[in-house]
Scaffold this active site. Structure first.
Site, PDB file in Angstrom:
ATOM      1  N   ASN A   1      -0.512  10.458   5.428  1.00 23.81           N
ATOM      2  CA  ASN A   1      -1.714  10.074   6.157  1.00 23.81           C
ATOM      3  C   ASN A   1      -2.821  11.132   6.184  1.00 23.81           C
ATOM      4  OD1 ASN A   1      -1.381   7.301   7.544  1.00 23.81           O
ATOM      5  ND2 ASN A   1       0.606   8.289   7.760  1.00 23.81           N
TER       6      ASN A   1
ATOM      7  N   THR B   1      -0.541  -2.540  10.663  1.00 24.92           N
ATOM      8  CA  THR B   1      -0.948  -2.891   9.290  1.00 24.92           C
ATOM      9  C   THR B   1       0.164  -3.659   8.630  1.00 24.92           C
ATOM     10  OG1 THR B   1      -2.264  -0.954   9.111  1.00 24.92           O
ATOM     11  CG2 THR B   1      -1.860  -2.059   7.094  1.00 24.92           C
TER      12      THR B   1
ATOM     13  N   THR C   1      -8.658   9.391   0.565  1.00 22.82           N
ATOM     14  CA  THR C   1      -9.109  10.002  -0.684  1.00 22.82           C
ATOM     15  C   THR C   1      -7.993  10.154  -1.712  1.00 22.82           C
ATOM     16  OG1 THR C   1      -8.785  12.174   0.350  1.00 22.82           O
ATOM     17  CG2 THR C   1     -10.997  11.227   0.420  1.00 22.82           C
TER      18      THR C   1
ATOM     19  N   THR D   1       0.865  -1.186   0.000  1.00 23.99           N
ATOM     20  CA  THR D   1       0.000   0.000   0.000  1.00 23.99           C
ATOM     21  C   THR D   1       0.900   1.234   0.000  1.00 23.99           C
ATOM     22  OG1 THR D   1      -0.236  -0.245   2.411  1.00 23.99           O
ATOM     23  CG2 THR D   1      -2.019  -1.099   1.035  1.00 23.99           C
TER      24      THR D   1
ATOM     25  N   LYS E   1       4.290  -6.915   4.036  1.00 28.52           N
ATOM     26  CA  LYS E   1       4.030  -5.518   3.744  1.00 28.52           C
ATOM     27  C   LYS E   1       3.760  -4.823   5.063  1.00 28.52           C
ATOM     28  CE  LYS E   1       0.623  -3.427   3.401  1.00 28.52           C
ATOM     29  NZ  LYS E   1      -0.047  -2.436   4.333  1.00 28.52           N
TER      30      LYS E   1
ATOM     31  N   GLU F   1       6.271   4.910   7.037  1.00 28.25           N
ATOM     32  CA  GLU F   1       5.763   5.983   6.186  1.00 28.25           C
ATOM     33  C   GLU F   1       6.551   7.283   6.389  1.00 28.25           C
ATOM     34  OE1 GLU F   1       1.165   4.507   5.629  1.00 28.25           O
ATOM     35  OE2 GLU F   1       1.613   5.922   7.224  1.00 28.25           O
TER      36      GLU F   1
END
Length: 402
Positions: free
Chosen positions: A397, A185, A402, A148, A174, A271
């Protein structure tokens, strides 16, 4: 034990493949993967500690109740968590994979990752999954299909010997954000051709996860979808491991090597991260105390921000240790920062040391940094992994949905 290539296809009898189903319309690359064994496997899994669990976890729990499986199907782009028709769609996903592979639906484990709260477009998976082609060397393709916000694939594999037979363990995973101890996650898929009972495989996995994936933190959030699955098909031909003997220990050592490498890759690819941050705590009263201290340090937003700025603000390290609720004596603690650029001691017996700020800046500017903590109270140690906290974390984030 030897480090090898191949990921989930390194072990005998395993194939993988991926396809773009269109789970998330904006995604242009493959988004669904399958890992498949030529024969029945013993299977074991661990799952998120979050009370809110995604539908695929419950379906996988059901399917692995008998301790056997043949395949894993996983999609990216939608978590199928807190979503309309979640259980039905997770089962339909397993059924679609089972029909493609010619196996029982209950022999398929299901995993999903992506946005929470939106209905999974199962129709597109049912339509396009038959286009997936299994290959002997498609581990990286499967790895990329489950990514992702990850910026790179994460893989590891080793070769080792059990009873004179060559065995292999390989894995892909992942995980980039929503990562916190007790899994976050994070999807990890491990395959091995070693012959081992379901009971021994479960013991090995559960014990190892505590010291690998559960010692990784990126942002303090524990996801709804985390799971680690191990499939063992026994095709190496070794004598079945059914006791915690020397052969079991050799298997555990190999499993630990794979999962440690994967856990480090997850932390390094947090991230927005620019560096992997490791905290080692030694000479603690117990391993549990050392683990709690190390997790607190790599989980501290202030420590993470200091690592991003290459600022040797060691007071933040002791501060994080202080609220960890682990027993230690601050007046006994020493701290050093280490990397490929060198080592700089910054604290001794809980007090500041004079140190070269320029050297400290160089040490902390490397892509991998270790915070070495000695509590000088015992003989136990533990290591935890995290990353720095950067401006890009908020950017990623801020509009993830969206």
């Amino acid at each position: 034990m030897k480090i090898i290539e191949g990921g989930v296809c390194a072990a005998k009898g395993f194939k993988a493949g991926s396809v773009r189903c269109g789970v998330k319309e904006s995604r242009t690359n493959d988004d669904t993967a399958i890992i498949f064994s030529e024969c029945e496997c013993t299977a074991a899994a661990t799952y998120t500690m979050n009370r809110v669990k995604a539908a695929p976890l419950y379906v996988t729990m059901e399917h692995l109740e008998d301790g056997v499986a043949r395949a894993i199907v996983a999609n990216a782009g939608n978590a199928n968590a807190c979503a309309p028709d979640g259980m039905e769609n997770a089962r339909r996903m397993a059924k679609a994979a089972a029909q493609l592979l010619g196996v029982a639906e209950t022999d398929v484990a299901v995993a999903s990752t992506g946005v929470i709260g939106q209905r999974l477009n199962i129709e597109c998976i049912e339509e396009h999954l038959p286009e997936l082609v299994l290959e002997d060397n498609a581990s990286e393709k499967a790895n990329r299909a489950i990514m992702t916000t990850d910026t790179k694939p994460k893989t590891a594999a080793v070769e080792f010997t059990i009873g004179g037979k060559t065995c292999r363990i390989g894995g892909i995973c992942k995980g980039s954000g929503m990562i916190h101890p007790n899994m976050g996650t994070m999807l990890s898929f491990i395959t091995t051709d070693c012959a081992i009972t379901h009971e021994m495989l479960t013991d090995a996995l559960q014990e190892n996860v505590k010291k690998t994936y559960n010692r990784v933190t990126v942002d303090g959030d524990t996801s709804t979808n985390d799971m680690c699955i191990v499939l063992a098909n026994g095709m190496a031909g070794n004598t079945l491991i059914e006791w915690q003997d020397e052969e079991y220990q050799a298997f555990c050592k190999a499993l630990n090597e794979v999962n440690t490498r994967l856990a480090r890759q997850i932390a390094a690819d947090g991230e927005g991260a620019t560096k992997l941050v490791t905290c080692t705590v030694k000479n603690s009263r117990s391993e549990e105390a050392a683990e709690r201290l190390a997790k607190a340090v790599v989980g501290s937003n202030l420590v993470k921000a200091a690592m991003f700025g290459a600022d040797a603000n060691w007071g933040r390290v002791l501060c994080a240790m202080g609220y960890s609720k682990a027993p230690f004596r601050p007046e006994y603690v020493s701290v050093a920062f280490e990397s490929a650029a060198g080592s700089v001691a910054v604290c001794d017996k809980g007090a500041a040391l004079d140190f070269d700020e320029e050297l400290a800046k160089k040490v902390l500017s490397e892509s991998e940094v270790t915070i070495a903590v000695d509590v000088n109270e015992g003989e136990d140690s533990a290591t935890a992994w995290g990353c720095d906290l950067t401006y890009d974390y908020v950017k990623i984030n801020g509009d993830y949905r969206t």
